[in-house]
Design a protein around this motif. Structure first.
Motif, PDB file in Angstrom:
ATOM      1  N   GLU A  25      76.269  16.183  -8.031  1.00 20.45           N
ATOM      2  CA  GLU A  25      77.283  16.901  -7.398  1.00 20.45           C
ATOM      3  C   GLU A  25      78.337  17.566  -8.338  1.00 20.45           C
ATOM      4  O   GLU A  25      78.661  18.670  -8.146  1.00 20.45           O
ATOM      5  CB  GLU A  25      78.015  16.075  -6.388  1.00 20.45           C
ATOM      6  N   THR A  26      78.831  16.951  -9.524  1.00 25.44           N
ATOM      7  CA  THR A  26      79.509  17.466 -10.353  1.00 25.44           C
ATOM      8  C   THR A  26      79.000  18.881 -11.047  1.00 25.44           C
ATOM      9  O   THR A  26      79.528  19.933 -11.160  1.00 25.44           O
ATOM     10  CB  THR A  26      79.696  16.311 -11.820  1.00 25.44           C
ATOM     11  N   ARG A  27      77.498  18.856 -11.581  1.00 25.21           N
ATOM     12  CA  ARG A  27      77.067  20.036 -12.167  1.00 25.21           C
ATOM     13  C   ARG A  27      76.703  21.156 -10.914  1.00 25.21           C
ATOM     14  O   ARG A  27      76.809  22.166 -11.065  1.00 25.21           O
ATOM     15  CB  ARG A  27      75.549  19.578 -12.444  1.00 25.21           C
ATOM     16  N   PHE A  28      76.753  20.662  -9.554  1.00 26.77           N
ATOM     17  CA  PHE A  28      76.547  21.515  -8.688  1.00 26.77           C
ATOM     18  C   PHE A  28      78.141  22.311  -8.427  1.00 26.77           C
ATOM     19  O   PHE A  28      78.086  23.477  -8.193  1.00 26.77           O
ATOM     20  CB  PHE A  28      76.339  21.103  -7.212  1.00 26.77           C
ATOM     21  N   GLU A  29      79.063  21.490  -8.486  1.00 26.44           N
ATOM     22  CA  GLU A  29      80.437  22.179  -8.397  1.00 26.44           C
ATOM     23  C   GLU A  29      80.594  23.122  -9.557  1.00 26.44           C
ATOM     24  O   GLU A  29      81.276  24.298  -9.346  1.00 26.44           O
ATOM     25  CB  GLU A  29      81.432  21.187  -8.366  1.00 26.44           C
ATOM     26  N   GLN A  30      80.030  22.758 -10.833  1.00 31.83           N
ATOM     27  CA  GLN A  30      80.109  23.660 -11.862  1.00 31.83           C
ATOM     28  C   GLN A  30      79.613  24.956 -11.674  1.00 31.83           C
ATOM     29  O   GLN A  30      79.873  26.057 -12.021  1.00 31.83           O
ATOM     30  CB  GLN A  30      79.816  22.892 -13.141  1.00 31.83           C
ATOM     31  N   LEU A  31      78.323  24.736 -10.994  1.00 29.01           N
ATOM     32  CA  LEU A  31      77.383  26.062 -10.571  1.00 29.01           C
ATOM     33  C   LEU A  31      78.250  26.922  -9.642  1.00 29.01           C
ATOM     34  O   LEU A  31      78.194  28.087  -9.665  1.00 29.01           O
ATOM     35  CB  LEU A  31      75.932  25.598 -10.201  1.00 29.01           C
ATOM     36  N   ASN A  42      72.221  32.410 -12.073  1.00 27.43           N
ATOM     37  CA  ASN A  42      71.326  32.549 -13.145  1.00 27.43           C
ATOM     38  C   ASN A  42      71.905  32.045 -14.626  1.00 27.43           C
ATOM     39  O   ASN A  42      72.183  33.080 -15.588  1.00 27.43           O
ATOM     40  CB  ASN A  42      70.649  33.864 -13.211  1.00 27.43           C
ATOM     41  N   VAL A  43      72.420  30.849 -14.583  1.00 23.66           N
ATOM     42  CA  VAL A  43      72.914  30.415 -15.923  1.00 23.66           C
ATOM     43  C   VAL A  43      71.984  30.421 -17.155  1.00 23.66           C
ATOM     44  O   VAL A  43      70.859  29.768 -16.804  1.00 23.66           O
ATOM     45  CB  VAL A  43      73.534  29.052 -15.833  1.00 23.66           C
ATOM     46  N   PRO A  44      72.243  31.034 -18.117  1.00 18.95           N
ATOM     47  CA  PRO A  44      71.210  31.183 -19.235  1.00 18.95           C
ATOM     48  C   PRO A  44      71.080  29.738 -19.624  1.00 18.95           C
ATOM     49  O   PRO A  44      71.910  28.801 -19.983  1.00 18.95           O
ATOM     50  CB  PRO A  44      71.820  32.045 -20.393  1.00 18.95           C
ATOM     51  N   TRP A  45      69.694  29.281 -19.897  1.00 18.59           N
ATOM     52  CA  TRP A  45      69.507  27.995 -20.252  1.00 18.59           C
ATOM     53  C   TRP A  45      70.165  27.735 -21.756  1.00 18.59           C
ATOM     54  O   TRP A  45      70.670  26.365 -21.903  1.00 18.59           O
ATOM     55  CB  TRP A  45      67.773  28.109 -20.849  1.00 18.59           C
ATOM     56  N   ARG A  52      71.188  23.991 -18.849  1.00 17.47           N
ATOM     57  CA  ARG A  52      69.997  23.019 -18.931  1.00 17.47           C
ATOM     58  C   ARG A  52      69.823  22.340 -17.529  1.00 17.47           C
ATOM     59  O   ARG A  52      68.550  22.268 -17.121  1.00 17.47           O
ATOM     60  CB  ARG A  52      70.054  22.083 -19.954  1.00 17.47           C
ATOM     61  N   TRP A  53      70.912  21.962 -16.805  1.00 14.80           N
ATOM     62  CA  TRP A  53      70.733  21.593 -15.629  1.00 14.80           C
ATOM     63  C   TRP A  53      70.161  22.550 -14.542  1.00 14.80           C
ATOM     64  O   TRP A  53      69.187  22.186 -13.734  1.00 14.80           O
ATOM     65  CB  TRP A  53      72.176  21.205 -14.905  1.00 14.80           C
ATOM     66  N   VAL A  54      70.637  23.874 -14.474  1.00 14.46           N
ATOM     67  CA  VAL A  54      69.984  24.734 -13.718  1.00 14.46           C
ATOM     68  C   VAL A  54      68.523  24.905 -13.967  1.00 14.46           C
ATOM     69  O   VAL A  54      67.741  24.992 -12.901  1.00 14.46           O
ATOM     70  CB  VAL A  54      70.613  26.177 -13.944  1.00 14.46           C
ATOM     71  N   SER A  55      67.935  25.008 -15.158  1.00 17.34           N
ATOM     72  CA  SER A  55      66.620  24.903 -15.483  1.00 17.34           C
ATOM     73  C   SER A  55      65.927  23.756 -15.074  1.00 17.34           C
ATOM     74  O   SER A  55      64.787  23.705 -14.329  1.00 17.34           O
ATOM     75  CB  SER A  55      66.415  24.904 -17.022  1.00 17.34           C
ATOM     76  N   THR A  56      66.563  22.663 -15.093  1.00 14.89           N
ATOM     77  CA  THR A  56      65.888  21.221 -14.463  1.00 14.89           C
ATOM     78  C   THR A  56      65.671  21.285 -12.959  1.00 14.89           C
ATOM     79  O   THR A  56      64.827  20.974 -12.393  1.00 14.89           O
ATOM     80  CB  THR A  56      66.866  20.130 -14.700  1.00 14.89           C
ATOM     81  N   GLN A  57      66.919  22.059 -12.241  1.00 12.26           N
ATOM     82  CA  GLN A  57      66.797  22.208 -10.721  1.00 12.26           C
ATOM     83  C   GLN A  57      65.282  23.038 -10.320  1.00 12.26           C
ATOM     84  O   GLN A  57      64.842  22.854  -9.337  1.00 12.26           O
ATOM     85  CB  GLN A  57      67.896  22.888 -10.452  1.00 12.26           C
ATOM     86  N   ARG A  58      65.212  23.951 -11.172  1.00  7.64           N
ATOM     87  CA  ARG A  58      63.980  24.874 -11.083  1.00  7.64           C
ATOM     88  C   ARG A  58      62.893  24.179 -11.139  1.00  7.64           C
ATOM     89  O   ARG A  58      61.715  24.161 -10.484  1.00  7.64           O
ATOM     90  CB  ARG A  58      64.040  26.151 -11.742  1.00  7.64           C
ATOM     91  N   LYS A  59      62.590  23.305 -12.263  1.00 11.45           N
ATOM     92  CA  LYS A  59      61.417  22.788 -12.414  1.00 11.45           C
ATOM     93  C   LYS A  59      61.200  21.532 -11.488  1.00 11.45           C
ATOM     94  O   LYS A  59      60.201  21.454 -11.014  1.00 11.45           O
ATOM     95  CB  LYS A  59      61.755  22.012 -13.858  1.00 11.45           C
ATOM     96  N   GLU A  60      62.180  20.974 -11.056  1.00 12.54           N
ATOM     97  CA  GLU A  60      62.116  19.881  -9.773  1.00 12.54           C
ATOM     98  C   GLU A  60      61.618  20.349  -8.662  1.00 12.54           C
ATOM     99  O   GLU A  60      60.931  20.027  -7.851  1.00 12.54           O
ATOM    100  CB  GLU A  60      63.538  19.239  -9.687  1.00 12.54           C
TER     101      GLU A  60
END
Length: 89
Positions: A25-31, A42-45, A52-60
Motif C-alpha cells: 500500500e505504501t508503494r502504491f501511494e508512492q506510485l 512508467n517509473v524507470p527501473w 524496482r517495485w513497479v518492475s516487480t508488479q509487472r513480473k507478478e
C-alpha cells in the motif's frame, strides 16, 4: 534463537537492526504521487525502490496470467488498473 545465543550477542554489544520493507500500500501511494507529478506510471527501473517495485508488479502480473504462483491479488490488480498502470512497456 536460543536465549543463550541472544545473551552472548547482547554481551558483545551486538546491534539488532530490523530493516523494514515498505508495504504494498505504501508503494502504491508512492506510485499515485509519481503519476500525479509525471502523468504516467512508467517509473524507470533505475529510479530506486519505486522503480524496482513497479518492475516487480509487472513480473507478478505476468506470472498470474501464466497461471503460476503470484502475489498479485485481484484487489491489487484492480487498484493498478484504476490507476492506469501499464503492465507491458
Amino acid at each position: 534463537m536460543s536465549d543463550a545465543r541472544l545473551a552472548k550477542l547482547n554481551g558483545i554489544g551486538f546491534q539488532f537492526v530490523l530493516r523494514t520493507l515498505a508495504s504494498w500500500e505504501t508503494r502504491f501511494e508512492q506510485l499515485e504521487e509519481y503519476k500525479n507529478e509525471h502523468v504516467h506510471t512508467n517509473v524507470p527501473w533505475r529510479s530506486g525502490q519505486l522503480g524496482r517495485w513497479v518492475s516487480t508488479q509487472r513480473k507478478e502480473y505476468h506470472l498470474l496470467k501464466a497461471g503460476k504462483k503470484s502475489y498479485m491479488s485481484d484487489d491489487r490488480l484492480a487498484k493498478l488498473n484504476r490507476l492506469g498502470f501499464q503492465f507491458r512497456v
